[in-house]
Enzyme design. Structure first.
Site, PDB file in Angstrom:
ATOM      1  NE  ARG A   1      -4.866  -1.980  11.575  1.00 12.95           N
ATOM      2  CZ  ARG A   1      -5.018  -0.739  11.116  1.00 12.95           C
ATOM      3  NH1 ARG A   1      -4.898   0.108  12.131  1.00 12.95           N
ATOM      4  NH2 ARG A   1      -5.790  -0.596   9.975  1.00 12.95           N
ATOM      5  N   GLY A   2      -2.221  -1.503   8.617  1.00 14.84           N
ATOM      6  CA  GLY A   2      -2.393  -0.807   7.704  1.00 14.84           C
ATOM      7  C   GLY A   2      -1.471  -0.672   6.773  1.00 14.84           C
ATOM      8  CB  ALA A   3      -1.798  -0.785   3.016  1.00 10.05           C
TER       9      ALA A   3
ATOM     10  NE  ARG B   1      -1.333  -8.310   7.807  1.00 11.21           N
ATOM     11  CZ  ARG B   1      -2.160  -7.631   8.012  1.00 11.21           C
ATOM     12  NH1 ARG B   1      -1.996  -6.547   8.733  1.00 11.21           N
ATOM     13  NH2 ARG B   1      -3.519  -8.016   7.785  1.00 11.21           N
TER      14      ARG B   1
ATOM     15  CD  GLN C   1      -8.690  -4.406  11.495  1.00 10.06           C
ATOM     16  OE1 GLN C   1      -9.898  -4.867  11.918  1.00 10.06           O
ATOM     17  NE2 GLN C   1      -7.705  -5.080  10.929  1.00 10.06           N
TER      18      GLN C   1
ATOM     19  CG  ASP D   1      -5.109  -3.267   3.027  1.00 13.60           C
ATOM     20  OD1 ASP D   1      -6.303  -2.968   3.212  1.00 13.60           O
ATOM     21  OD2 ASP D   1      -4.317  -3.269   3.808  1.00 13.60           O
TER      22      ASP D   1
ATOM     23  CG  ASN E   1     -10.036  -1.449   2.466  1.00  9.68           C
ATOM     24  OD1 ASN E   1      -8.878  -1.219   2.758  1.00  9.68           O
ATOM     25  ND2 ASN E   1     -11.211  -0.838   3.335  1.00  9.68           N
ATOM     26  CE  LYS E   2      -8.774  -5.688   7.572  1.00 11.63           C
ATOM     27  NZ  LYS E   2      -7.691  -6.767   7.643  1.00 11.63           N
TER      28      LYS E   2
HETATM   29  O1  MRU Z   1      -5.250  -5.971   8.288  1.00  9.77           O
HETATM   30  P1  MRU Z   1      -4.865  -4.565   8.544  1.00  9.77           P
HETATM   31  O2  MRU Z   1      -5.569  -3.786  10.007  1.00  9.77           O
HETATM   32  O3  MRU Z   1      -3.600  -4.093   8.288  1.00  9.77           O
HETATM   33  O4  MRU Z   1      -5.754  -3.707   7.416  1.00  9.77           O
HETATM   34  C1  MRU Z   1      -5.993  -2.619   7.250  1.00  9.77           C
HETATM   35  C2  MRU Z   1      -6.892  -2.171   6.467  1.00  9.77           C
HETATM   36  O5  MRU Z   1      -7.530  -2.857   5.454  1.00  9.77           O
HETATM   37  C3  MRU Z   1      -6.852  -0.648   6.118  1.00  9.77           C
HETATM   38  O6  MRU Z   1      -8.579  -0.399   5.675  1.00  9.77           O
HETATM   39  C4  MRU Z   1      -6.128  -0.363   5.135  1.00  9.77           C
HETATM   40  O7  MRU Z   1      -4.891  -0.775   5.296  1.00  9.77           O
HETATM   41  C5  MRU Z   1      -6.443   0.771   4.252  1.00  9.77           C
HETATM   42  S1  MRU Z   1      -5.130   1.935   3.752  1.00  9.77           S
HETATM   43  C6  MRU Z   1      -4.973   2.965   5.501  1.00  9.77           C
END
Ligand code: MRU
Length: 364
Positions: A64-66, A101, A213, A253, A263-264
């Site tokens: 996970r993470g963009a 996603r 997270q 994201d 973002n999250k």
């Molecule tokens: O749903 P996720 O865990 O994939 O979301 C991740 C986030 O929102 C992070 O903060 C994001 O990707 C920031 S860039 C590394």
């Protein structure tokens, strides 16, 4: 063909060993990823060898993470080219990965880049070219995040000068560290650089319900010896009111060309609290996380995830089964609450003009 695992600059420290969050496997045609669904309780690497395994890993948040979603999708397309390098195979893999996603723009960015590289080639040439391109995507991600670290470190250093004699207090939300990228991280890269270069700091880590997270962030910071404290998501505003936060740094994201930040979920509330308390609110935004086609953050698709992520905590039912549950996974922070965007080219004002100055090639 294998990119180095522990080359100079790699930050991923797993039980004392330098790794990347995604690595080409020894066979040269599959990848190993750190299984984030099991962290921080168990360190397990998972092999992704066929397209279905890659799409599942992205969808179920094994990874996970963009930026890491983008890098994994790039390798997913390469893996798919071994099985079926035809035009139809390329189109199918592109579509299946693209549907995993909806919010992180890095997914579309990486797939578009891979498709542009592969489509003109003969099918017989595609697999090798795809693995080489995916490796470049990963190496570039490392470089972008490292540069963000260098620019962002200056902000932390400046905060240290404003508060001599005590550690700089940084608040972050979600996990935007090396687990969410190939290496270094986005929001955490400035923290790692400042820590390694001797700036005393402490990180407030939002727990980030429902997927927690923040526990990944705490685990990462522990691996690197960075002082931190995990807080419940609702605690940040209180800490800011009490003057216990010098600056916030979060990831993104998808950021629009005008500086609105998706973002999250929960990021927006932190930005509001920061604004009310005069706390600078920075967003670490590598250029592949910027959607140059969008003017308005409201147009960003917000992923709605399953109810069970909210209903259950560590396998225990905590919500009455009769109560409906909503689970939006992201929110949008309007640019007016963003102090600056930390990009690989420097710190931009969160505006079309601010981004145009640093990225004139995207101006329109
Ligand atoms: O749903 P996720 O865990 O994939 O979301 C991740 C986030 O929102 C992070 O903060 C994001 O990707 C920031 S860039 C590394």
């Amino acid at each position: 063909m294998r990119s180095p695992v522990a080359c100079s600059g790699d930050r991923v420290k797993v039980e004392g060993t330098w790794r990347r969050a995604i690595e080409l496997a020894e066979d040269g045609r599959s990848v190993n990823v750190l299984d984030q669904a099991r962290l921080p309780y168990q360190i397990a690497w998972r092999r992704l060898a066929v397209l279905a395994e890659v799409t599942a890993a992205i969808r179920d948040m094994t990874i996970r993470g963009a930026p890491l979603i983008g890098a994994t999708a790039a390798y997913g397309l390469a893996i798919a080219m071994h099985a079926d390098p035809s035009d139809a195979g390329l189109a199918r893999a592109h579509a299946e990965l693209g549907a995993t996603r909806p919010t992180a723009i890095n997914l579309r960015w990486a797939l578009h880049r891979m498709h542009a590289r592969l489509a003109p080639l003969a099918p017989s040439e595609r697999a090798e070219a795809a693995f080489a391109e995916a490796a470049r995507v990963c190496d570039e991600d490392v470089a972008l995040c490292s540069a963000i670290g260098d620019h962002g470190e200056l902000l932390i250093r400046a905060a240290a000068e404003r508060a001599p004699g005590r550690p700089v207090q940084v608040l972050t939300h979600c996990n935007a560290g090396w687990l969410a990228t190939v290496d270094w991280g986005t929001a955490l890269a400035p923290i790692y650089k400042a820590h390694e270069r001797g700036v005393a700091l402490h990180v407030w880590v939002d727990e980030t319900r429902p997927r927690n997270q923040g526990l990944l962030t705490a685990w990462e910071l522990t691996q690197h010896g960075v002082p931190h404290t995990v807080i419940a998501d609702n605690a940040g505003g209180h800490l800011m009111q009490r003057g216990m936060v010098d600056l916030c740094i979060v990831g993104t994201d998808r950021t629009t060309r005008t500086g609105d930040v998706c973002n999250k979920i929960g990021t927006y509330l932190k930005a509001l609290a920061a604004h009310d308390n005069g706390v600078p609110f920075y967003v670490a935004a590598p250029s592949p996380s910027i959607d140059w086609t969008l003017d308005d953050g409201e147009a960003i698709p917000i992923e709605e995830r399953g109810a069970d992520e909210v209903r259950y905590v560590a396998g225990h039912l905590v919500v009455p089964l009769t109560s409906p549950v909503a689970n939006p996974a992201f929110d949008v922070t309007p640019r007016r609450y963003v102090t600056g965007l930390i990009t690989e080219r420097g710190i931009a004002a969160a505006s079309a003009e601010g981004l145009r100055v640093l990225f004139p090639e995207h101006a329109r």
